[in-house]
Design a protein around this motif. Structure first.
Motif, PDB file in Angstrom:
ATOM      1  N   GLU A 176      97.806 -54.356 -62.087  1.00 37.38           N
ATOM      2  CA  GLU A 176      96.907 -55.313 -62.741  1.00 37.38           C
ATOM      3  C   GLU A 176      96.874 -56.641 -61.993  1.00 37.38           C
ATOM      4  OE1 GLU A 176      98.305 -55.347 -66.782  1.00 37.38           O
ATOM      5  OE2 GLU A 176      96.969 -53.682 -67.348  1.00 37.38           O
ATOM      6  N   GLN A 177      98.020 -57.084 -61.507  1.00 33.45           N
ATOM      7  CA  GLN A 177      98.083 -58.324 -60.736  1.00 33.45           C
ATOM      8  C   GLN A 177      97.260 -58.188 -59.447  1.00 33.45           C
ATOM      9  OE1 GLN A 177     102.050 -59.404 -59.568  1.00 33.45           O
ATOM     10  NE2 GLN A 177     101.408 -61.375 -58.745  1.00 33.45           N
ATOM     11  N   ILE A 178      97.401 -57.053 -58.773  1.00 33.09           N
ATOM     12  CA  ILE A 178      96.636 -56.813 -57.546  1.00 33.09           C
ATOM     13  C   ILE A 178      95.143 -56.762 -57.855  1.00 33.09           C
ATOM     14  CG2 ILE A 178      96.135 -55.089 -55.772  1.00 33.09           C
ATOM     15  CD1 ILE A 178      99.178 -54.430 -55.830  1.00 33.09           C
ATOM     16  N   MET A 179      94.760 -56.092 -58.931  1.00 31.08           N
ATOM     17  CA  MET A 179      93.351 -56.008 -59.299  1.00 31.08           C
ATOM     18  C   MET A 179      92.780 -57.382 -59.618  1.00 31.08           C
ATOM     19  SD  MET A 179      93.288 -52.454 -61.487  1.00 31.08           S
ATOM     20  CE  MET A 179      91.563 -52.550 -61.896  1.00 31.08           C
TER      21      MET A 179
ATOM     22  N   LEU B 135      97.508 -51.465 -48.471  1.00 37.00           N
ATOM     23  CA  LEU B 135      98.816 -51.828 -47.930  1.00 37.00           C
ATOM     24  C   LEU B 135      98.975 -53.341 -47.847  1.00 37.00           C
ATOM     25  CD1 LEU B 135      99.239 -49.143 -45.136  1.00 37.00           C
ATOM     26  CD2 LEU B 135     100.543 -49.317 -47.277  1.00 37.00           C
ATOM     27  N   SER B 136      97.920 -54.026 -47.445  1.00 37.51           N
ATOM     28  CA  SER B 136      98.035 -55.476 -47.338  1.00 37.51           C
ATOM     29  C   SER B 136      98.183 -56.120 -48.715  1.00 37.51           C
ATOM     30  CB  SER B 136      96.842 -56.076 -46.579  1.00 37.51           C
ATOM     31  OG  SER B 136      95.664 -56.007 -47.344  1.00 37.51           O
ATOM     32  N   TYR B 137      97.489 -55.603 -49.713  1.00 39.40           N
ATOM     33  CA  TYR B 137      97.631 -56.162 -51.063  1.00 39.40           C
ATOM     34  C   TYR B 137      99.009 -55.808 -51.660  1.00 39.40           C
ATOM     35  CZ  TYR B 137      93.026 -58.147 -51.697  1.00 39.40           C
ATOM     36  OH  TYR B 137      91.921 -58.960 -51.599  1.00 39.40           O
ATOM     37  N   LEU B 138      99.538 -54.682 -51.251  1.00 40.26           N
ATOM     38  CA  LEU B 138     100.868 -54.301 -51.714  1.00 40.26           C
ATOM     39  C   LEU B 138     101.967 -54.929 -50.862  1.00 40.26           C
ATOM     40  CD1 LEU B 138     100.152 -50.525 -52.407  1.00 40.26           C
ATOM     41  CD2 LEU B 138     100.789 -52.229 -54.129  1.00 40.26           C
ATOM     42  N   HIS B 139     101.559 -55.644 -49.820  1.00 39.61           N
ATOM     43  CA  HIS B 139     102.486 -56.320 -48.902  1.00 39.61           C
ATOM     44  C   HIS B 139     103.445 -55.339 -48.236  1.00 39.61           C
ATOM     45  CE1 HIS B 139     100.903 -60.078 -50.307  1.00 39.61           C
ATOM     46  NE2 HIS B 139     101.223 -59.782 -51.542  1.00 39.61           N
TER      47      HIS B 139
END
Length: 119
Positions: A48-51, A111-115
């Motif tokens: 949810e934070q990523i979205m 991957l970039s949003y998940l670091h």
């Protein structure tokens, strides 16, 4: 003929990619909510934070496209290609993305949003 600058083309690609990312994360969220995880909430909170961040980034891209008088029409799938009609300051252009490119770019952005660094 290409009418936009490289920066504008990058904005258009982001405008195309962010909704795809939101769809993928939303599907994953539904799968997680339906799965028998013991500790589901940390995964749900992360997604949810990523979205939320993707939505904010998409909003910023929309604002920038509007400032630059660029309009992107919905994509049409034709076989292995997805085609977008772009209007750049009155000029019409068609941008075609191979679906495999969209898939690979989605993975990279995820991957970039998940670091996570892919090695």
């Amino acid at each position: 003929m290409q009418y936009g600058s490289e920066e504008e083309r990058s904005l258009i690609e982001k405008f195309v990619m962010y909704p795809i990312l939101l769809t993928v994360f939303n599907r994953d969220l539904q799968i997680i909510n339906g799965s028998p995880f013991k500790l589901r909430q940390p995964y749900v909170a992360l997604i949810e934070q990523i979205m939320n961040q993707i939505s904010k980034d998409l909003f910023d891209v929309r604002v920038e496209l509007r400032k630059r008088r660029i309009k992107v029409m919905d994509g049409k799938r034709e076989g292995d290609i997805t085609e977008y009609e772009i209007f750049i300051r009155g000029y019409r252009e068609i941008m075609r993305f191979p679906n495999i490119h969209l898939k690979n770019k989605t993975e990279t952005l995820m991957l970039s949003y998940l670091h996570v660094l892919a090695e």
